[in-house]
Design a protein around this motif. Structure first.
Motif, PDB file in Angstrom:
ATOM      1  N   LEU A 194      25.741 -63.221 -17.573  1.00 54.16           N
ATOM      2  CA  LEU A 194      24.596 -62.541 -18.179  1.00 54.16           C
ATOM      3  C   LEU A 194      23.442 -63.518 -18.397  1.00 54.16           C
ATOM      4  N   LYS A 195      23.765 -64.667 -18.931  1.00 52.88           N
ATOM      5  CA  LYS A 195      22.750 -65.688 -19.189  1.00 52.88           C
ATOM      6  C   LYS A 195      22.069 -66.128 -17.894  1.00 52.88           C
ATOM      7  N   ALA A 196      22.874 -66.312 -16.830  1.00 51.61           N
ATOM      8  CA  ALA A 196      22.332 -66.726 -15.537  1.00 51.61           C
ATOM      9  C   ALA A 196      21.411 -65.673 -14.943  1.00 51.61           C
ATOM     10  N   ALA A 197      21.645 -64.422 -15.310  1.00 56.79           N
ATOM     11  CA  ALA A 197      20.807 -63.324 -14.813  1.00 56.79           C
ATOM     12  C   ALA A 197      19.578 -63.097 -15.696  1.00 56.79           C
ATOM     13  N   GLY A 198      19.377 -63.976 -16.672  1.00 59.83           N
ATOM     14  CA  GLY A 198      18.227 -63.836 -17.555  1.00 59.83           C
ATOM     15  C   GLY A 198      18.406 -62.801 -18.639  1.00 59.83           C
ATOM     16  N   ILE A 199      19.647 -62.482 -18.931  1.00 59.20           N
ATOM     17  CA  ILE A 199      19.970 -61.467 -19.942  1.00 59.20           C
ATOM     18  C   ILE A 199      20.593 -62.151 -21.157  1.00 59.20           C
ATOM     19  N   THR A 200      20.124 -61.849 -22.343  1.00 56.93           N
ATOM     20  CA  THR A 200      20.703 -62.414 -23.562  1.00 56.93           C
ATOM     21  C   THR A 200      22.050 -61.755 -23.827  1.00 56.93           C
ATOM     22  N   PRO A 201      23.143 -62.523 -23.821  1.00 54.88           N
ATOM     23  CA  PRO A 201      24.466 -61.914 -23.987  1.00 54.88           C
ATOM     24  C   PRO A 201      24.685 -61.290 -25.363  1.00 54.88           C
ATOM     25  N   TYR A 202      24.315 -62.016 -26.435  1.00 52.92           N
ATOM     26  CA  TYR A 202      24.682 -61.596 -27.784  1.00 52.92           C
ATOM     27  C   TYR A 202      23.513 -61.681 -28.762  1.00 52.92           C
ATOM     28  N   LYS A 203      23.599 -60.893 -29.794  1.00 53.82           N
ATOM     29  CA  LYS A 203      22.855 -61.090 -31.030  1.00 53.82           C
ATOM     30  C   LYS A 203      23.765 -60.573 -32.134  1.00 53.82           C
ATOM     31  N   GLU A 204      24.489 -61.500 -32.764  1.00 58.18           N
ATOM     32  CA  GLU A 204      25.491 -61.102 -33.737  1.00 58.18           C
ATOM     33  C   GLU A 204      24.907 -60.947 -35.135  1.00 58.18           C
ATOM     34  N   ALA A 205      25.339 -59.904 -35.833  1.00 60.30           N
ATOM     35  CA  ALA A 205      24.827 -59.590 -37.173  1.00 60.30           C
ATOM     36  C   ALA A 205      25.696 -60.249 -38.233  1.00 60.30           C
ATOM     37  N   TYR A 206      25.628 -61.581 -38.290  1.00 59.50           N
ATOM     38  CA  TYR A 206      26.482 -62.314 -39.227  1.00 59.50           C
ATOM     39  C   TYR A 206      25.882 -62.392 -40.622  1.00 59.50           C
ATOM     40  N   GLN A 207      24.754 -61.715 -40.846  1.00 63.34           N
ATOM     41  CA  GLN A 207      24.259 -61.534 -42.199  1.00 63.34           C
ATOM     42  C   GLN A 207      25.151 -60.544 -42.947  1.00 63.34           C
ATOM     43  N   GLU A 208      25.728 -59.630 -42.187  1.00 62.89           N
ATOM     44  CA  GLU A 208      26.568 -58.575 -42.767  1.00 62.89           C
ATOM     45  C   GLU A 208      27.999 -59.070 -42.962  1.00 62.89           C
ATOM     46  N   THR A 209      28.692 -58.439 -43.889  1.00 63.43           N
ATOM     47  CA  THR A 209      30.079 -58.833 -44.153  1.00 63.43           C
ATOM     48  C   THR A 209      31.074 -58.157 -43.221  1.00 63.43           C
ATOM     49  N   PHE A 210      30.821 -56.878 -42.874  1.00 59.29           N
ATOM     50  CA  PHE A 210      31.867 -56.132 -42.180  1.00 59.29           C
ATOM     51  C   PHE A 210      32.192 -56.633 -40.774  1.00 59.29           C
ATOM     52  N   PRO A 211      31.209 -57.102 -39.961  1.00 53.67           N
ATOM     53  CA  PRO A 211      31.625 -57.644 -38.661  1.00 53.67           C
ATOM     54  C   PRO A 211      32.478 -58.900 -38.821  1.00 53.67           C
ATOM     55  N   LEU A 212      32.229 -59.652 -39.889  1.00 52.03           N
ATOM     56  CA  LEU A 212      32.962 -60.894 -40.097  1.00 52.03           C
ATOM     57  C   LEU A 212      34.405 -60.645 -40.517  1.00 52.03           C
ATOM     58  N   TYR A 213      34.635 -59.714 -41.421  1.00 51.60           N
ATOM     59  CA  TYR A 213      36.038 -59.484 -41.779  1.00 51.60           C
ATOM     60  C   TYR A 213      36.782 -58.738 -40.681  1.00 51.60           C
ATOM     61  N   HIS A 214      36.062 -57.998 -39.845  1.00 56.73           N
ATOM     62  CA  HIS A 214      36.717 -57.396 -38.676  1.00 56.73           C
ATOM     63  C   HIS A 214      37.160 -58.481 -37.685  1.00 56.73           C
ATOM     64  N   ILE A 215      36.308 -59.472 -37.470  1.00 57.41           N
ATOM     65  CA  ILE A 215      36.677 -60.569 -36.569  1.00 57.41           C
ATOM     66  C   ILE A 215      37.799 -61.397 -37.177  1.00 57.41           C
ATOM     67  N   TYR A 216      37.704 -61.679 -38.468  1.00 57.59           N
ATOM     68  CA  TYR A 216      38.760 -62.441 -39.150  1.00 57.59           C
ATOM     69  C   TYR A 216      40.093 -61.700 -39.087  1.00 57.59           C
ATOM     70  N   ASN A 217      40.045 -60.385 -39.150  1.00 55.98           N
ATOM     71  CA  ASN A 217      41.262 -59.575 -39.039  1.00 55.98           C
ATOM     72  C   ASN A 217      42.049 -59.892 -37.779  1.00 55.98           C
ATOM     73  N   LEU A 218      41.354 -60.257 -36.698  1.00 59.47           N
ATOM     74  CA  LEU A 218      42.037 -60.515 -35.434  1.00 59.47           C
ATOM     75  C   LEU A 218      43.104 -61.593 -35.575  1.00 59.47           C
ATOM     76  N   ALA A 219      42.838 -62.603 -36.389  1.00 56.65           N
ATOM     77  CA  ALA A 219      43.814 -63.686 -36.567  1.00 56.65           C
ATOM     78  C   ALA A 219      45.104 -63.172 -37.173  1.00 56.65           C
ATOM     79  N   PHE A 220      45.022 -62.139 -37.995  1.00 60.16           N
ATOM     80  CA  PHE A 220      46.203 -61.539 -38.614  1.00 60.16           C
ATOM     81  C   PHE A 220      46.825 -60.485 -37.702  1.00 60.16           C
ATOM     82  N   ALA A 221      45.973 -59.610 -37.153  1.00 62.75           N
ATOM     83  CA  ALA A 221      46.461 -58.473 -36.372  1.00 62.75           C
ATOM     84  C   ALA A 221      47.116 -58.891 -35.075  1.00 62.75           C
TER      85      ALA A 221
END
Length: 437
Positions: A194-221
């Motif tokens: 994506l980056k090589a094609a001039g496309i921005t791959p990500y913009k993560e909303a790490y200001q918010e809590t819920f995406p972070l605890y969902h990602i952290y859940n992966l280590a347990f799940a």
């Protein structure tokens, strides 16, 4: 009350040992999480103070900010059909803090929302037993365990939800990506293309809590036996650092930063993330099925899909976290119990119109039907459930309060205030403190 009792740990996995129960319900889904503070509609425009005083007032407090307007519309419809009732609804971002404050201040709502398992258990002494409500016979079997305590069924299940990678199909095609990634290495390769094609791959909303605890859940799940690991953690027989994929979880965070906004990710809001994804400025977001409505509200023509977020390089292990995120419950000290029960009964009776068609929720009742209008994220989530490729939302079985603690530690890591070792140590300290309470 010990929220890690053996029964609860077994419950968290029960839905994934019985996916056939869900298969009949799931052909699509959508849901929600949190964002800004808003008050909902209360009385009809033009209603006099005198008229309002004669009415029973139901106070509702909930999260899922992205459906605020639709919740207001639902409440307005209810009041038109029930002119003797005034409904005040508030949909908020900092939900867990506000609900505790409201109870402490003697301004507890009549109806509010809570997750199941340990979260439900923590509120159970305040909740009305709904076991004999007529709609209870229609709840999907998967929803029952997380809301049942001391033989009482305490909740009205709102939806099913899944968390993964939401992606823009047209941008993937533009970058020449014709195979969805099934490992963390493949996901990194996709980001590079994506980056090589001039496309921005990500913009993560790490200001918010819920995406972070969902990602952290992966280590347990992603543990071989999540329930067993949770019990060992509770008993002190293992540590957070012993989770097999704990460092891979940090790799996922790093991926979102490296191919997105870097440390600036900690300042990115959910609304900003969704808007940029909807307008084709970014190709991927770590998020869930609940994004379907806010994305299509910005751009109804966006072509998108969702796949499971890999945490390691074993494709066979890559699965999608799926769960019942929340329930409506009734405060048993409410002065309007009968009116509150009538409201939930009405919501079930009209669930197809509001929960499914308007809110775009995956129905958690056997008499409500999924529809193609629930969208592509629903379609993409379904095979993970029906094919046994779903894993639990273990955050619903963490010690009460830990779901709020953990994002702060991850935000400190993202902001380079701590390294991995320090972040893991802080996560462990928070865990120990919550288990002791």
């Amino acid at each position: 009350m010990n929220s890690f009792r053996k029964k609860t740990m077994n419950q968290i996995l029960l839905p994934f040992m019985s996916v056939a129960l869900l298969a009949a319900v799931v052909s699509g889904c959508a849901g929600g999480t949190e964002a800004n503070d808003n008050k909902g509609a209360s009385t009809k425009e033009g209603t006099s103070t005198k008229d309002t005083a004669k009415k029973a007032t139901i106070k509702i407090l909930q999260n899922k900010i992205e459906i605020t307007d639709k919740v207001k519309a639902m409440v307005a419809d209810y009041m038109v059909q029930n002119p003797n009732v005034n409904v005040e609804v508030q949909v908020v971002k900092d939900y867990n803090t506000l609900i505790k404050t409201r109870f402490a201040a003697g301004d507890a709502p009549d109806i509010f929302t809570t997750a199941g398992y340990s979260a439900m258990e923590s509120w159970s002494e305040n909740l009305l037993d709904l076991s004999n409500e007529p709609w209870m016979a229609k709840v999907s079997p998967m929803t029952v365990e997380g809301m049942t305590f001391k033989g009482q069924k305490l909740g009205f299940p709102m939806a099913y939800e899944g968390f993964g990678v939401v992606y823009n199909k047209e941008l993937f095609e533009k970058a020449g990506i014709n195979k969805l990634p099934a490992t963390l290495t493949e996901l990194t390769q996709v980001a590079e293309k994506l980056k090589a094609a001039g496309i921005t791959p990500y913009k993560e909303a790490y200001q918010e809590t819920f995406p972070l605890y969902h990602i952290y859940n992966l280590a347990f799940a992603y543990e071989k036996d999540p329930a067993a690991s949770l019990l060992k953690l509770q008993k002190g027989e293992m540590k957070i650092k012993d989770l097999a994929n704990i460092n891979k979880m940090f790799d996922v965070l790093d991926l979102g930063m490296k191919y997105g906004k870097g440390q600036e990710s900690i300042g990115v809001s959910y609304d900003s993330q969704v808007a940029d994804f909807a307008t084709g400025k970014i190709a991927m977001i770590h998020n869930g099925v609940w994004t379907i409505d806010p994305i299509t509200k910005v751009n109804p023509n966006v072509k998108m899909g969702m796949f499971a977020l890999p945490i390691n390089d074993n494709a066979d292990e890559t699965k999608m976290p799926v769960s019942v995120p929340g329930y409506y419950v009734i405060n048993k000290e409410s002065k309007n119990i009968e009116e509150s029960k009538k409201f939930l009964a009405w919501l079930h009776t009209n669930g197809q119109k509001y929960l499914v068609d308007s809110f775009k929720f995956i129905p958690a009742f056997t008499d409500l039907k999924t529809t193609p209008e629930l969208g592509p994220l629903a379609v993409d989530m379904s095979p993970y459930v029906t094919n046994g490729k779903a894993i639990p939302w273990t955050q619903n079985a963490w010690p009460v309060g830990y779901k709020e603690d953990s994002p702060k530690r991850l935000q400190a890591y993202i902001g380079a205030q701590t390294n991995r070792e320090q972040a893991i140590a802080e996560l462990q300290k928070d865990w120990d403190n919550r288990v002791k309470k």
